[in-house]
Design a protein around this motif. Sequence first.
Motif, mmCIF file in Angstrom:
data_model
loop_
_atom_site.group_PDB
_atom_site.id
_atom_site.type_symbol
_atom_site.label_atom_id
_atom_site.label_comp_id
_atom_site.label_asym_id
_atom_site.label_seq_id
_atom_site.Cartn_x
_atom_site.Cartn_y
_atom_site.Cartn_z
ATOM 1 N N SER A 63 34.172 -21.366 -18.744
ATOM 2 C CA SER A 63 34.604 -22.542 -17.974
ATOM 3 C C SER A 63 35.861 -23.167 -18.570
ATOM 4 C CB SER A 63 33.490 -23.587 -17.925
ATOM 5 O OG SER A 63 32.374 -23.080 -17.241
ATOM 6 N N THR A 64 35.909 -23.247 -19.888
ATOM 7 C CA THR A 64 37.081 -23.819 -20.563
ATOM 8 C C THR A 64 38.318 -22.962 -20.305
ATOM 9 O OG1 THR A 64 35.682 -24.811 -22.272
ATOM 10 C CG2 THR A 64 38.020 -24.528 -22.806
ATOM 11 N N LEU A 65 38.153 -21.646 -20.415
ATOM 12 C CA LEU A 65 39.281 -20.748 -20.137
ATOM 13 C C LEU A 65 39.718 -20.844 -18.678
ATOM 14 C CD1 LEU A 65 38.224 -17.599 -22.185
ATOM 15 C CD2 LEU A 65 40.135 -19.150 -22.675
ATOM 16 N N ARG A 66 38.766 -20.890 -17.746
ATOM 17 C CA ARG A 66 39.105 -20.992 -16.327
ATOM 18 C C ARG A 66 39.891 -22.269 -16.044
ATOM 19 N NH1 ARG A 66 41.044 -18.251 -13.334
ATOM 20 N NH2 ARG A 66 39.466 -16.668 -13.657
ATOM 21 N N MET A 67 39.454 -23.395 -16.605
ATOM 22 C CA MET A 67 40.178 -24.663 -16.391
ATOM 23 C C MET A 67 41.614 -24.556 -16.903
ATOM 24 S SD MET A 67 37.488 -27.808 -17.082
ATOM 25 C CE MET A 67 37.467 -27.532 -18.826
ATOM 26 N N TYR A 68 41.779 -23.975 -18.090
ATOM 27 C CA TYR A 68 43.111 -23.854 -18.682
ATOM 28 C C TYR A 68 43.996 -22.913 -17.868
ATOM 29 C CZ TYR A 68 46.702 -23.425 -22.254
ATOM 30 O OH TYR A 68 47.901 -23.438 -22.932
ATOM 31 N N ILE A 69 43.453 -21.752 -17.494
ATOM 32 C CA ILE A 69 44.209 -20.776 -16.702
ATOM 33 C C ILE A 69 44.640 -21.383 -15.367
ATOM 34 C CG2 ILE A 69 43.937 -18.619 -15.381
ATOM 35 C CD1 ILE A 69 42.157 -17.655 -17.807
ATOM 36 N N ASP A 70 43.732 -22.090 -14.714
ATOM 37 C CA ASP A 70 44.060 -22.712 -13.431
ATOM 38 C C ASP A 70 45.132 -23.784 -13.596
ATOM 39 O OD1 ASP A 70 42.201 -21.042 -12.301
ATOM 40 O OD2 ASP A 70 40.713 -22.610 -11.917
ATOM 41 N N ARG A 71 45.017 -24.578 -14.676
ATOM 42 C CA ARG A 71 46.003 -25.642 -14.906
ATOM 43 C C ARG A 71 47.391 -25.048 -15.153
ATOM 44 N NH1 ARG A 71 45.639 -28.540 -20.006
ATOM 45 N NH2 ARG A 71 43.434 -28.084 -19.828
ATOM 46 N N LYS A 72 47.448 -23.909 -15.823
ATOM 47 C CA LYS A 72 48.722 -23.247 -16.097
ATOM 48 C C LYS A 72 49.250 -22.485 -14.882
ATOM 49 C CE LYS A 72 49.540 -24.243 -20.382
ATOM 50 N NZ LYS A 72 50.748 -24.974 -20.773
ATOM 51 N N GLY A 73 48.379 -22.230 -13.891
ATOM 52 C CA GLY A 73 48.797 -21.502 -12.708
ATOM 53 C C GLY A 73 48.948 -20.005 -12.931
ATOM 54 N N TRP A 74 48.271 -19.479 -13.946
ATOM 55 C CA TRP A 74 48.352 -18.055 -14.240
ATOM 56 C C TRP A 74 47.469 -17.263 -13.273
ATOM 57 C CZ3 TRP A 74 47.381 -19.129 -20.090
ATOM 58 C CH2 TRP A 74 48.551 -19.613 -20.686
ATOM 59 N N ASP A 75 47.895 -16.054 -12.950
ATOM 60 C CA ASP A 75 47.138 -15.187 -12.046
ATOM 61 C C ASP A 75 46.180 -14.318 -12.877
ATOM 62 O OD1 ASP A 75 46.199 -13.769 -9.885
ATOM 63 O OD2 ASP A 75 47.920 -12.409 -9.826
ATOM 64 N N ILE A 76 45.056 -14.918 -13.245
ATOM 65 C CA ILE A 76 44.009 -14.206 -13.984
ATOM 66 C C ILE A 76 42.714 -14.450 -13.214
ATOM 67 C CG2 ILE A 76 42.794 -13.973 -16.189
ATOM 68 C CD1 ILE A 76 45.324 -15.147 -17.546
ATOM 69 N N PRO A 77 42.376 -13.545 -12.288
ATOM 70 C CA PRO A 77 41.247 -13.791 -11.393
ATOM 71 C C PRO A 77 39.869 -13.600 -12.023
ATOM 72 C CG PRO A 77 42.269 -11.699 -10.854
ATOM 73 C CD PRO A 77 43.113 -12.341 -11.922
ATOM 74 N N GLU A 78 39.799 -12.918 -13.170
ATOM 75 C CA GLU A 78 38.479 -12.619 -13.734
ATOM 76 C C GLU A 78 38.520 -12.652 -15.261
ATOM 77 O OE1 GLU A 78 35.427 -8.847 -13.708
ATOM 78 O OE2 GLU A 78 36.656 -9.196 -11.931
ATOM 79 N N ILE A 79 37.467 -13.213 -15.843
ATOM 80 C CA ILE A 79 37.307 -13.256 -17.294
ATOM 81 C C ILE A 79 35.900 -12.737 -17.590
ATOM 82 C CG2 ILE A 79 37.428 -14.701 -19.361
ATOM 83 C CD1 ILE A 79 38.560 -16.935 -17.431
ATOM 84 N N ASN A 80 35.787 -11.865 -18.585
ATOM 85 C CA ASN A 80 34.480 -11.354 -18.998
ATOM 86 C C ASN A 80 34.237 -11.718 -20.458
ATOM 87 O OD1 ASN A 80 33.870 -9.831 -16.518
ATOM 88 N ND2 ASN A 80 35.670 -8.666 -17.118
ATOM 89 N N ILE A 81 32.963 -11.889 -20.806
ATOM 90 C CA ILE A 81 32.618 -12.255 -22.176
ATOM 91 C C ILE A 81 31.342 -11.530 -22.587
ATOM 92 C CG2 ILE A 81 31.267 -14.296 -21.525
ATOM 93 C CD1 ILE A 81 32.639 -15.717 -23.968
ATOM 94 N N SER A 82 31.276 -11.190 -23.848
ATOM 95 C CA SER A 82 30.100 -10.543 -24.418
ATOM 96 C C SER A 82 29.818 -11.195 -25.767
ATOM 97 C CB SER A 82 30.395 -9.043 -24.600
ATOM 98 O OG SER A 82 29.331 -8.403 -25.240
ATOM 99 N N LEU A 83 28.554 -11.566 -25.996
ATOM 100 C CA LEU A 83 28.194 -12.229 -27.245
ATOM 101 C C LEU A 83 26.952 -11.606 -27.861
ATOM 102 C CD1 LEU A 83 28.959 -14.775 -25.054
ATOM 103 C CD2 LEU A 83 29.076 -15.872 -27.257
ATOM 104 N N ASN A 84 26.872 -11.686 -29.176
ATOM 105 C CA ASN A 84 25.677 -11.326 -29.916
ATOM 106 C C ASN A 84 25.779 -12.025 -31.260
ATOM 107 O OD1 ASN A 84 23.218 -10.067 -30.658
ATOM 108 N ND2 ASN A 84 23.803 -8.231 -29.493
ATOM 109 N N PHE A 85 24.758 -11.890 -32.097
ATOM 110 C CA PHE A 85 24.826 -12.516 -33.408
ATOM 111 C C PHE A 85 23.982 -11.737 -34.405
ATOM 112 C CE2 PHE A 85 20.819 -14.188 -32.043
ATOM 113 C CZ PHE A 85 20.117 -14.557 -33.191
ATOM 114 N N TYR A 86 24.264 -11.971 -35.678
ATOM 115 C CA TYR A 86 23.419 -11.437 -36.742
ATOM 116 C C TYR A 86 23.318 -12.492 -37.826
ATOM 117 C CZ TYR A 86 27.785 -10.232 -39.186
ATOM 118 O OH TYR A 86 29.005 -10.285 -39.795
#
Length: 135
Positions: free
Chosen positions: A60-83
């Motif tokens: 959500s944070t990345l989407r808000m920033y990308i939209d505010r900048k007007g960049w053409d980045i239609p999709e963001i993917n993320i993968s998380l894990n921990f140890y």
Amino acid sequence: MENVLEKDITGHIGTQKYLCTITWRNGQLIMDEPESIEGKDLGPDPFSTLLASLAACTLSTLRMYIDRKGWDIPEINISLNFYQESDPELTTTISRSISFPAEIEDDIKKRLLIIAEKCPVSKLLKNNIVINTML
């Protein structure tokens, strides 16, 4: 101090091992543990939910920033894990990998990496946390 959430998150567990109902402002979430530790796997476990919170906040944070900048980045993917390691103290390391299906300029990638680190849940997890528990 004023609470961040307008309503408390509440939870309930009955006699079914590990099955919890969590209530938030507009609904309910069922949480459980995997069958490998005697749960029924009817919902996400607490660790998965914690990582899901970080994932959603980062996206959500990345989407808000990308939209505010007007960049053409239609999709963001993320993968998380921990140890976790316990030498000498318990240290938890979360791996968070962000990717984009389209090619993105290196300078934009660097900026997005900085912004990802500034998402509110990321900042919360990196901060000192005090948990006040009462009965």
